[in-house]
Write a protein that holds these residues in place. Sequence first.
Motif, short mmCIF file in Angstrom:
data_model
loop_
_atom_site.label_atom_id
_atom_site.label_comp_id
_atom_site.label_asym_id
_atom_site.label_seq_id
_atom_site.Cartn_x
_atom_site.Cartn_y
_atom_site.Cartn_z
N PRO A 125 0.83 -1.21 0.00
CA PRO A 125 0.00 0.00 0.00
C PRO A 125 0.87 1.27 0.00
CG PRO A 125 -0.68 -1.55 1.73
CD PRO A 125 0.58 -2.08 1.16
N ASP A 126 0.40 2.32 -0.67
CA ASP A 126 1.16 3.57 -0.76
C ASP A 126 1.61 4.10 0.60
OD1 ASP A 126 0.79 3.45 -3.45
OD2 ASP A 126 -0.72 5.04 -3.56
N GLU A 127 0.73 3.93 1.61
CA GLU A 127 1.09 4.52 2.91
C GLU A 127 2.30 3.83 3.55
OE1 GLU A 127 -2.90 2.33 3.37
OE2 GLU A 127 -1.94 3.63 1.92
N ASN B 239 1.46 6.03 -16.99
CA ASN B 239 0.98 5.69 -15.65
C ASN B 239 1.95 4.74 -15.00
OD1 ASN B 239 -1.49 7.04 -15.62
ND2 ASN B 239 -2.48 5.41 -16.76
N PRO B 240 2.03 4.67 -13.67
CA PRO B 240 1.40 5.61 -12.75
C PRO B 240 2.24 6.88 -12.59
CG PRO B 240 2.58 3.91 -11.54
CD PRO B 240 2.76 3.59 -12.99
N ARG B 241 1.58 7.98 -12.23
CA ARG B 241 2.28 9.22 -11.87
C ARG B 241 2.36 9.27 -10.33
NH1 ARG B 241 2.21 13.51 -14.89
NH2 ARG B 241 4.16 13.83 -13.77
N ILE B 242 3.39 9.94 -9.85
CA ILE B 242 3.51 10.09 -8.41
C ILE B 242 2.94 11.44 -8.03
CG2 ILE B 242 5.14 10.23 -6.48
CD1 ILE B 242 6.93 8.57 -8.70
N GLN B 243 1.97 11.44 -7.13
CA GLN B 243 1.34 12.69 -6.75
C GLN B 243 1.43 12.92 -5.26
OE1 GLN B 243 -2.53 12.38 -8.54
NE2 GLN B 243 -1.79 13.21 -10.49
N HIS C 9 1.04 9.48 -3.47
CA HIS C 9 0.19 8.42 -4.03
C HIS C 9 0.66 8.05 -5.42
CE1 HIS C 9 -2.82 9.18 -0.94
NE2 HIS C 9 -2.63 10.48 -1.17
N LEU C 10 0.43 6.80 -5.80
CA LEU C 10 0.60 6.41 -7.19
C LEU C 10 -0.74 6.59 -7.88
CD1 LEU C 10 2.74 3.15 -6.98
CD2 LEU C 10 3.46 5.43 -7.72
N GLN C 11 -0.76 7.46 -8.87
CA GLN C 11 -2.01 7.78 -9.55
C GLN C 11 -2.04 7.09 -10.91
OE1 GLN C 11 -5.26 8.35 -10.30
NE2 GLN C 11 -5.08 10.00 -8.78
N THR C 12 -3.04 6.22 -11.11
CA THR C 12 -3.09 5.48 -12.39
C THR C 12 -4.25 5.91 -13.28
OG1 THR C 12 -4.38 3.76 -11.33
CG2 THR C 12 -2.02 3.40 -11.44
N GLY D 7 -0.36 5.18 -21.13
CA GLY D 7 -0.43 3.92 -20.40
C GLY D 7 0.94 3.53 -19.89
N PRO D 8 1.01 2.47 -19.08
CA PRO D 8 2.31 2.08 -18.54
C PRO D 8 3.19 1.44 -19.62
CG PRO D 8 0.64 0.50 -17.88
CD PRO D 8 -0.08 1.60 -18.60
N VAL D 9 4.50 1.63 -19.52
CA VAL D 9 5.42 0.97 -20.44
C VAL D 9 6.22 -0.13 -19.74
CG1 VAL D 9 5.61 2.95 -21.98
CG2 VAL D 9 7.22 2.73 -20.07
N LEU D 10 5.95 -0.30 -18.44
CA LEU D 10 6.60 -1.31 -17.62
C LEU D 10 5.57 -1.70 -16.56
CD1 LEU D 10 9.68 -1.90 -18.07
CD2 LEU D 10 10.14 -0.63 -16.01
#
Lengths: 483, 448
Positions: A102-104, A296-300, A307-310, A317-320
């Motif tokens: 989890p992000d937290e 994705n994901p971006r880090i916000q 948070h990981l924002q998808t 889209g994701p490349v990995l």
Amino acid sequence: MAEPLIFDLSKDGCRGFTLPALDVPEVDPADHIPARFLRQELPLPSLSELDVVRHFTRLSRLNHSVDIGFYPLGSCTMKYNPRVNENMARLAGFANLHPQQPDETVQGALQMLKTLEESLAEITGMDAMTLQPAAGAQGELTGLLIMLAYHRKKGNHKTKVMIPDSGHGTNPASCAMVGYEVVNIKSDARGGVDIEDLKSKLGPDIAGLMITNPNTLGLFDENIGELAHLIHSVDGLVYYDGANLNAIMGWTRPGDMGFDIVHLNLHKTFSTPHGGGGPGAGPVGVKKHLEPFLPNPRIQHDGKKYHLQTKCRESVGPVLASVGNFLVLVRAYAYILVNGREGLKNVSAYAVLNANYMMQRLKKTFDLPYDRFCKHEFVLSGKGLAKYGVKTLDVAKRLLDFGFHAPTIYFPMIVEESMMIEPTETESKGTLDCFIEAMEMIAREAAEKPENLKNAPTKTPVRRLDEATAARKPDINYFQKPE
Amino acid sequence: MANYIPTTPAELQEMLGAIGVKTVDDLFAEIPPELRLQGELNIPAGMSEPEMIRKVTRLAQTNETVDNNVCFLGGGAYDHIIPSVIDHLLLRGDFFTAYTPYQPEVSQGTLQCIYEFQSLISGLTGMDQANASMYEGATATVEAINMATAQTRRNRVLVLQTVNPEYRRVMSSLNTPLGVELISVPFEDGAVDPAKIQEALNDQVAAVVMQYPNFLGGIEDIEKISEMTHNAGALSIVVANPIALGLLETPGKLGADIVAGEGQPLGIPLSYGGPYVGFLAAKKALLRRMPGRIVGRTTDIDGKAGYVLTLQAREQHIRREKASSNICSNQALMALNTTIYMSLMGREGIKEVALQCFQKAHYLKRELAKVEGVSFPFTGSFFHELVVKIPNARKVIGKMAKQGVFAGIPLDNWFSNLKDCVLVAVTEKRTKDEIDHYCNLLGGFING
């Protein structure tokens, strides 16, 4: 004696590692999995721990490496890999995180990533970054996907990307991976982009320009502002191949030159180890108007937590399948912290100083097709040795006998018999002098004893290898001998 | 502040003199003034090594790790036991400070390691050949699809919905720009009914992509699916977990044409997702469609055995825009990591790791079955990962995390029909006590 293959060292009954004894009641797999899905034989070797240690230690000693000696491989930036960064990448708080935690529970990791994004954006003059691409070539692919998404959103019908004839081989290959056709642009007499050639090929179908600056000749293209302007005039995007960023950090920035998209090679400029060919990391930076397309994901950061924002709708889209080569990113982060703003500017200053010093001295012995100040690397031609029946390949092989790695050879293709030399900032004048003297001696040998070059190397673990047979009758798997 | 530049001030002057300039600035003179960076980069000043260590260590310490928690997370990355000796070998500078073996005479160490990696992966997967490695599992799968579409000259690809959803997202980013049409085939009881695949197969389908064991832990009938795929003239692509292959029959024997996968379970730390290593293996007929680097064994002019990068005519630096892939390197150090792991664990060790994973996962299931409120939505065979249905799953696993147990991955992240379902992985690293603790804790939170 050649080192045997691991399979030939195998001895039935040997174990290299002991697992804790199974502490739960057993069941029979055959009661739970149909027999046809249960494996009968496993063709792996059996060795003791010491056998394994000796095998790989002996193999390691057959390699040249930055730790052993000078590695002037042009466009690869083979600089020293600071050891402390290895320790940072092995901190339990980074190495032992599951990607689905989890992000937290990974706030420190996310904070590190966000800070690194911001630092790289500042260094390149871009507005937003993704750290996800696993290598330079994947960064290129990501950048081109962003280009594709931009044109699609604007309803532009674009089919072609311009690439100078000095460009890296991955540039056209990456274009092909997204379906763009490549338009080759000639170089001018000074080694820069031939603006007239570019203008004659410029049209509404041009999606963008991919360019390295300084280019693969190690030369800074002063016309970059005008080039960017021309490409923008047809609503094209200008792409910066960051392979050569080591030349300009703190002096000028791709973002200020007019570039819209940038990829970096952290394993070059930011000292993360090359590892014998990987892992690398190829972050991509963009200007504000392209930010929505980043993978994705971006880090916000919401003011309190990361948070990981998808859920970015316009993202390519994701490349990995992860946030990127995380532990490579940790090393680059540590490198930037230690160097800081003035340190990074010095990195480029000394990289450029070293290259110019070598170039000035070596041009007395070898042909220098573009005689002007270079940046972090320069390209010599070995064509002057042809009269002795000697090729650039022979010079490269002879250098191995002197304990040096060879430069990049036969690239860029626009210079005949090319040798591309990149010393990096971490080499001392003493090392550069030794290399220069070796090159001078080899040039003398070429005239007096050309067979020394043609027979080279003789002091390496193996001598020249039969590549033709290797390709004709591929032996690439121990278990399948070639016919 | 600290730096890695060895040049002394006196040497600097000497070098500037040899070049014929007064200052380093003169070497940057051709950068037009309007493009010059005005002032300094807006990043902090440099720091000494101990200052940096303190800062980075503190940041790392704020993370919760799989060491001070108990990890039942999987979904493509697994918390296995990693022998200590591996990292000592990886830290040999001769390995990690070398580059791609462009000069084979001084790169035999790296080249032989890659040859051994290719052979080990071929043996493990039951395939004819493997390449020198890919970035990671998802991108290896993307390249497998590119191979299949090029080989069959067809562009439709059936992807079982039980393939890792993160991989499916990456395929959608990277395969579709070239016109590949990805069609998802839904699952029923934790696996896809081969009849559903039969319905979707026709002469436009290039490949069927399946995962073994699948993302939900189940074992698809890859033999039957491969046979149907071949009958339609398409290629069978299997995404395999290499540790499961210590127990399960090889995809090669069951009919796969291409096997792709993630090498992380073979001794690579979890690393918050990377660097890992992808592997890609194929049948002989597909050799010249393989992307990336391949190492071959040959001899030198004295007849001594040696290794080279081979079949390079396929690659981007020669083919440029005609290349079938833009991959210009491999993941050499991570491939070495798995090569050392496979050598060290060996035949018996890998079998035992696989068997212990199987035993412990099945023990967990038996114990969980005793917990009131827990159910299992799927009935099929599984290896070391299973789907568990828990009332108020997200809330419960949140409470478990606070007690130091990463209890599983909520599947409604990707599957709207799997609400309250959690994907739980059990490796050989988990102990009976940890599994018992998991069940007790879970029972307490569900029923407390």
